[in-house]
Motif scaffolding. Structure first.
Motif, PDB file in Angstrom:
ATOM      1  N   TRP A  11      -0.916  -2.122   6.434  1.00 56.10           N
ATOM      2  CA  TRP A  11      -1.884  -1.108   5.999  1.00 56.10           C
ATOM      3  C   TRP A  11      -3.298  -1.491   6.420  1.00 56.10           C
ATOM      4  O   TRP A  11      -4.080  -0.640   6.830  1.00 56.10           O
ATOM      5  CB  TRP A  11      -1.816  -0.893   4.491  1.00 56.10           C
ATOM      6  N   SER A  12      -3.637  -2.775   6.353  1.00 55.19           N
ATOM      7  CA  SER A  12      -5.000  -3.185   6.726  1.00 55.19           C
ATOM      8  C   SER A  12      -5.276  -2.890   8.194  1.00 55.19           C
ATOM      9  O   SER A  12      -6.404  -2.529   8.550  1.00 55.19           O
ATOM     10  CB  SER A  12      -5.240  -4.661   6.405  1.00 55.19           C
TER      11      SER A  12
ATOM     12  N   SER B  31       0.613  -4.909   2.746  1.00 61.48           N
ATOM     13  CA  SER B  31      -0.846  -4.869   2.848  1.00 61.48           C
ATOM     14  C   SER B  31      -1.331  -5.249   4.242  1.00 61.48           C
ATOM     15  O   SER B  31      -2.359  -4.730   4.692  1.00 61.48           O
ATOM     16  CB  SER B  31      -1.489  -5.757   1.788  1.00 61.48           C
ATOM     17  N   HIS B  32      -0.612  -6.106   4.940  1.00 61.53           N
ATOM     18  CA  HIS B  32      -1.033  -6.469   6.299  1.00 61.53           C
ATOM     19  C   HIS B  32      -0.976  -5.258   7.226  1.00 61.53           C
ATOM     20  O   HIS B  32      -1.944  -4.967   7.935  1.00 61.53           O
ATOM     21  CB  HIS B  32      -0.163  -7.597   6.856  1.00 61.53           C
TER      22      HIS B  32
ATOM     23  N   ASN C 124      -8.344   3.579   0.890  1.00 61.14           N
ATOM     24  CA  ASN C 124      -8.847   2.239   0.649  1.00 61.14           C
ATOM     25  C   ASN C 124      -7.754   1.210   0.902  1.00 61.14           C
ATOM     26  O   ASN C 124      -6.698   1.539   1.435  1.00 61.14           O
ATOM     27  CB  ASN C 124      -9.415   2.122  -0.770  1.00 61.14           C
ATOM     28  N   GLU C 125      -8.008  -0.027   0.505  1.00 63.90           N
ATOM     29  CA  GLU C 125      -7.080  -1.122   0.795  1.00 63.90           C
ATOM     30  C   GLU C 125      -5.728  -0.997   0.091  1.00 63.90           C
ATOM     31  O   GLU C 125      -4.789  -1.681   0.441  1.00 63.90           O
ATOM     32  CB  GLU C 125      -7.721  -2.479   0.488  1.00 63.90           C
ATOM     33  N   THR C 126      -5.605  -0.116  -0.876  1.00 62.92           N
ATOM     34  CA  THR C 126      -4.315   0.063  -1.551  1.00 62.92           C
ATOM     35  C   THR C 126      -3.568   1.295  -1.071  1.00 62.92           C
ATOM     36  O   THR C 126      -2.427   1.519  -1.464  1.00 62.92           O
ATOM     37  CB  THR C 126      -4.480   0.142  -3.081  1.00 62.92           C
TER      38      THR C 126
ATOM     39  N   LEU D 182      -5.844   0.921   8.257  1.00 63.88           N
ATOM     40  CA  LEU D 182      -7.120   1.224   7.601  1.00 63.88           C
ATOM     41  C   LEU D 182      -8.309   0.830   8.479  1.00 63.88           C
ATOM     42  O   LEU D 182      -9.260   1.600   8.633  1.00 63.88           O
ATOM     43  CB  LEU D 182      -7.192   0.514   6.252  1.00 63.88           C
ATOM     44  N   ARG D 183      -8.243  -0.343   9.070  1.00 58.50           N
ATOM     45  CA  ARG D 183      -9.337  -0.807   9.929  1.00 58.50           C
ATOM     46  C   ARG D 183      -9.541   0.152  11.111  1.00 58.50           C
ATOM     47  O   ARG D 183     -10.663   0.549  11.406  1.00 58.50           O
ATOM     48  CB  ARG D 183      -9.059  -2.222  10.408  1.00 58.50           C
TER      49      ARG D 183
ATOM     50  N   ALA E 107       0.857  -1.178   0.000  1.00 59.43           N
ATOM     51  CA  ALA E 107       0.000   0.000   0.000  1.00 59.43           C
ATOM     52  C   ALA E 107       0.892   1.227   0.000  1.00 59.43           C
ATOM     53  O   ALA E 107       2.046   1.176   0.433  1.00 59.43           O
ATOM     54  CB  ALA E 107      -0.908   0.007   1.219  1.00 59.43           C
TER      55      ALA E 107
END
Length: 108
Positions: free
Chosen positions: A20-21, A17-18, A44-46, A24-25, A3
């Motif tokens: 970042w998630s 991505s882990h 967003n997820e990216t 983001l969450r 991300a």
């Protein structure tokens, strides 16, 4: 997959991505459910694209993200046995870049 956070000025910031998630969450948990859809086009997820955020909203988005990152860094430092406020390898200089973005948004 990774991300990216694209800032209004300066270098981008990358993470996996882990990580970042998790950010983001936490960020979306802080946003009212009725407002979540309006974040989808720049957060967003990216990643997060500050140039896509309305200039009047950049500081508040940066402050939201900074609060999330500071909370996560504090939790990570406590788990690792370090003092609060010590930047870990997960978030590196993201906090400083978000502080800079708060200043950019306030100047526009």
């Amino acid at each position: 997959m990774s991300a990216i956070v694209v800032f209004s000025e300066g270098d981008p910031w990358f993470t996996n991505s882990h990580n970042w998630s998790v950010i983001l969450r936490r960020a979306m948990d802080a946003v009212r459910p009725a407002d979540r859809q309006s974040f989808d086009w720049f957060l967003n997820e990216t990643g997060l694209d500050f140039p896509s955020v309305e200039p009047a909203d950049r500081s508040s988005v940066a402050r939201l993200m900074l609060a999330v990152v500071e909370e996560l860094e504090s939790e990570h430092a406590a788990q690792a046995g370090r003092g609060a406020g010590v930047s870990g390898p997960l978030y590196g200089d993201l906090g400083q870049k978000l502080l800079n973005e708060v200043g950019v948004g306030m100047n526009e």
